[in-house]
Design a protein around this motif. Sequence first.
Motif, PDB file in Angstrom:
ATOM      1  N   PRO A 113      -1.141   0.106   3.468  1.00 18.99           N
ATOM      2  CA  PRO A 113      -0.842   1.901   4.627  1.00 18.99           C
ATOM      3  C   PRO A 113      -2.637   2.490   4.921  1.00 18.99           C
ATOM      4  N   GLN A 114      -3.554   2.746   3.927  1.00 17.37           N
ATOM      5  CA  GLN A 114      -4.804   2.854   3.692  1.00 17.37           C
ATOM      6  C   GLN A 114      -5.175   2.345   4.743  1.00 17.37           C
ATOM      7  N   PHE A 122      -7.893   0.059  10.565  1.00 24.10           N
ATOM      8  CA  PHE A 122      -8.348  -0.637  10.965  1.00 24.10           C
ATOM      9  C   PHE A 122      -8.043  -2.287  11.975  1.00 24.10           C
ATOM     10  N   TRP A 123      -6.805  -2.406  12.027  1.00 31.29           N
ATOM     11  CA  TRP A 123      -6.771  -3.651  12.216  1.00 31.29           C
ATOM     12  C   TRP A 123      -6.225  -3.058  13.892  1.00 31.29           C
ATOM     13  N   ALA A 172      -1.940 -11.136   8.326  1.00 31.72           N
ATOM     14  CA  ALA A 172      -0.573 -10.465   8.759  1.00 31.72           C
ATOM     15  C   ALA A 172       0.214  -9.603   7.660  1.00 31.72           C
ATOM     16  N   ASP A 173       0.217  -9.936   6.772  1.00 28.67           N
ATOM     17  CA  ASP A 173       1.324  -9.804   5.609  1.00 28.67           C
ATOM     18  C   ASP A 173       0.246  -8.562   4.991  1.00 28.67           C
ATOM     19  N   LEU A 174      -0.767  -8.483   5.314  1.00 30.01           N
ATOM     20  CA  LEU A 174      -2.243  -7.770   4.409  1.00 30.01           C
ATOM     21  C   LEU A 174      -2.200  -6.331   5.613  1.00 30.01           C
ATOM     22  N   CYS A 175      -1.848  -7.007   6.595  1.00 24.95           N
ATOM     23  CA  CYS A 175      -2.195  -5.579   7.614  1.00 24.95           C
ATOM     24  C   CYS A 175      -0.653  -5.168   7.509  1.00 24.95           C
ATOM     25  N   GLU A 176       0.571  -5.327   7.094  1.00 26.00           N
ATOM     26  CA  GLU A 176       1.664  -4.802   6.924  1.00 26.00           C
ATOM     27  C   GLU A 176       1.500  -3.755   5.652  1.00 26.00           C
ATOM     28  N   ARG A 177       1.208  -4.233   4.790  1.00 28.58           N
ATOM     29  CA  ARG A 177       1.156  -3.741   3.520  1.00 28.58           C
ATOM     30  C   ARG A 177       0.402  -2.657   3.218  1.00 28.58           C
TER      31      ARG A 177
END
Length: 80
Positions: free
Chosen positions: A8-9, A15-16, A1-6
Amino acid sequence: ADLCERDPQLRERGFWAPVATPSGGTTHVTGIPFRISSGSGIVRAIAPEVGESNSQVLGGILGMSRAEQDELVAQGIVWA
């Protein structure tokens, strides 16, 4: 979830992939890691739950009775 939020590319590339859950909610799953064209594919659903297709496969395709299916579960041969 953190990577999904952080990231931007990845977010900008879509991608999600948002998909519906069996409980009626929505979650995001890892999408297709590459694009060849605009028709490269999409993620439409989450992976099935363990045992979700047991009845269809064991009963519908293999023709096992409900009692036979239950016995496989009881013996730990099939997960439900």
